[in-house]
Write an enzyme that holds these catalytic residues in place. Structure first.
Site, short mmCIF file in Angstrom:
data_model
loop_
_atom_site.label_atom_id
_atom_site.label_comp_id
_atom_site.label_asym_id
_atom_site.label_seq_id
_atom_site.Cartn_x
_atom_site.Cartn_y
_atom_site.Cartn_z
N ARG A 166 0.74 -1.02 0.11
CA ARG A 166 -0.05 -0.02 0.11
C ARG A 166 0.85 1.27 0.13
O ARG A 166 0.38 2.14 0.63
CB ARG A 166 -0.84 -0.03 1.03
N SER A 240 -10.79 -0.55 2.89
CA SER A 240 -9.93 -0.78 4.18
C SER A 240 -9.51 0.77 4.68
O SER A 240 -8.76 1.27 3.82
CB SER A 240 -8.78 -1.55 3.94
N GLU A 336 -5.01 3.83 6.22
CA GLU A 336 -4.50 3.83 4.71
C GLU A 336 -5.10 4.68 3.62
O GLU A 336 -4.43 5.20 2.61
CB GLU A 336 -5.24 2.28 4.27
#
Ligand code: FAD
Ligand code: EPU
Length: 340
Positions: A166, A240, A336
């Site tokens: 990520r 997420s 995130e």
């Protein structure tokens, strides 16, 4: 190409947060981008420029006092071919899932595990999107980006992008400097099936699949995702909200003694990635609701906006979750989603 003033960004982010942009414009060519960039230097603080794709990885917590540039660059073409691969160059404004379906229809293999991820192609390298055992870095060839500092188009190779879990150079060192214009993916003529992740095998069996294909894998991934992730068209979310944290093997073993069910996946010989959704669920947050901000009942890693939550409400809730996971497990969750 028209610059609009005081535009609500609600239709442009999948959390459906109702903030306003001081200025808003769309661009569908590099020339238009250059013109708008030059214009912005006279009208807003130059740091206040936001490139927007599908708005599916953003949480707005304030009105945006600059110029939002919606990327509408379109085009998909094969630029090269060798014995094993097609090299597919895709403009940044193309919809990601439509690209995946296009590739599957043409038997270009490699993107099928990444089915149904919302958003645009231009954002795919930003956080090295990943799902079901595949990340963009696995099929990445190169990208072209417009450098807002040097005002020219530059090419990035795989190494230049510094991809991680990520992560990429665009989220870190070069944050805000480059506008990704197109991405070239290296796709396989002969598929290399990847069904090792989680429930894919089980789902394929349930579907009665006898002969494996990229179509079948894509459908299995779509089925699994649809069973637990909320559809942003129905309920606001950005997937997420936190990353899965990586901890040392020593810390993992100590936690395992107390929490036998803690899911962990080795990253290297020193670290284990643990499931943030599990940690959050254990802390009692799954299905929690506070006003219109909440934690999804089927996937605790996903924060949701039921209707009219503000970005601040979601952000505050995320802070409480970080604190409680920290107090219970001694693990610090990292957001995130891009907070703007
Ligand atoms: P945006 O939200 O518009 O932008 C994200 C960031 O990238 C912003 O900082 C923006 O300024 C920047 N940006 C966007 N385009 C450009 C460009 N052309 N040049 C420079 N900067 C740019 N992600 C995963 O990795 N895996 C998943 O499985 C996954 N599942 C999801 C499921 C749901 C239901 C949702 C809502 C989200 C999910 N996501 C997932 C997150 C999200 O879909 C991806 O991060 C996606 O790549 C974001 O694309 P976007 O176009 O919406 O980006
Ligand atoms: N889990 C729980 N409770 C929950 C949620 C998950 O116990 O509420 C457990 C599951 O039982 C499983 C483990 O956590 O043992 C992992 O769950 P899942 O397979 O649903 O995946 P995830 O780790 O929660 C990650 C990505 C997703 C990606 C999926 C599939 C991150 C931050 N998230 O989620 O990406 O789609 O794996 O590969 O890495 C996104 O980035 O927005 C995103 C959705």
């Amino acid at each position: 190409m028209q610059v609009q003033e005081n535009i609500s960004l609600r239709p442009y982010n999948t959390f459906h947060i109702d903030v306003a942009a001081k200025q808003f414009a769309a661009f569908s060519s590099t020339d238009e981008l250059e013109t708008l960039h030059a214009f912005s230097r006279f009208t807003v603080d130059s740091s206040r420029l936001l490139i927007l794709g599908g708005g599916s990885n953003i949480l707005f917590i304030n009105n945006f006092s600059g110029l939002v540039l919606k990327n509408e660059l379109k085009g998909i073409e094969i630029i090269k071919e060798d014995a094993l691969h097609y090299y597919v160059k895709v403009s940044a404004g193309e919809n990601w899932h439509q690209l995946v379906l296009h590739c599957i229809a043409h038997n270009y293999a490699g993107l099928e595990n990444l089915s149904l991820i919302p958003g645009c192609v231009g954002a795919s390298p930003m956080q090295n999107i990943g799902a079901y055992g595949v990340e963009i870095k696995d099929v990445f060839e190169s990208l072209e980006a417009y450098d807002l500092e040097d005002k020219k188009v530059v090419t990035f190779s795989l190494n230049d992008c510094e991809f991680g879990y990520r992560e990429s150079v665009f989220k870190r060192r070069h944050k805000g400097r480059f506008v990704i214009l197109n991405v070239t993916y290296r796709l396989n003529k002969q598929p290399l099936f990847n069904t090792s992740y989680g429930a894919i095998e089980q789902e394929l069996q349930g579907m009665g699949v006898k002969e494996l294909s990229i179509q079948a894998i894509s459908q299995a991934v779509i089925n699994i995702r649809s069973s637990k992730l909320p559809d942003p068209a129905q309920i606001g979310n950005a997937g997420s909200f936190f990353k899965n944290p990586q901890i040392s093997i020593e810390q993992f073993n100590i936690l395992k003694e107390k929490y036998a069910g803690l899911p962990g996946y080795p990253v290297n010989e020193y670290n284990i990635k643990v499931a943030a959704g599990w940690l959050i669920e254990q802390c009692g947050w799954k299905g929690y609701r506070e006003g219109d901000a909440g934690v999804h009942a089927k996937q605790a890693l996903v924060l949701v906006n039921y209707a009219n939550a503000g970005g601040e409400d979601i952000y505050k809730l995320s802070g409480k979750i970080i604190e409680s996971v920290q107090n219970t497990f001694g693990i610090t969750l990292e957001r995130e989603v891009n907070i703007i």
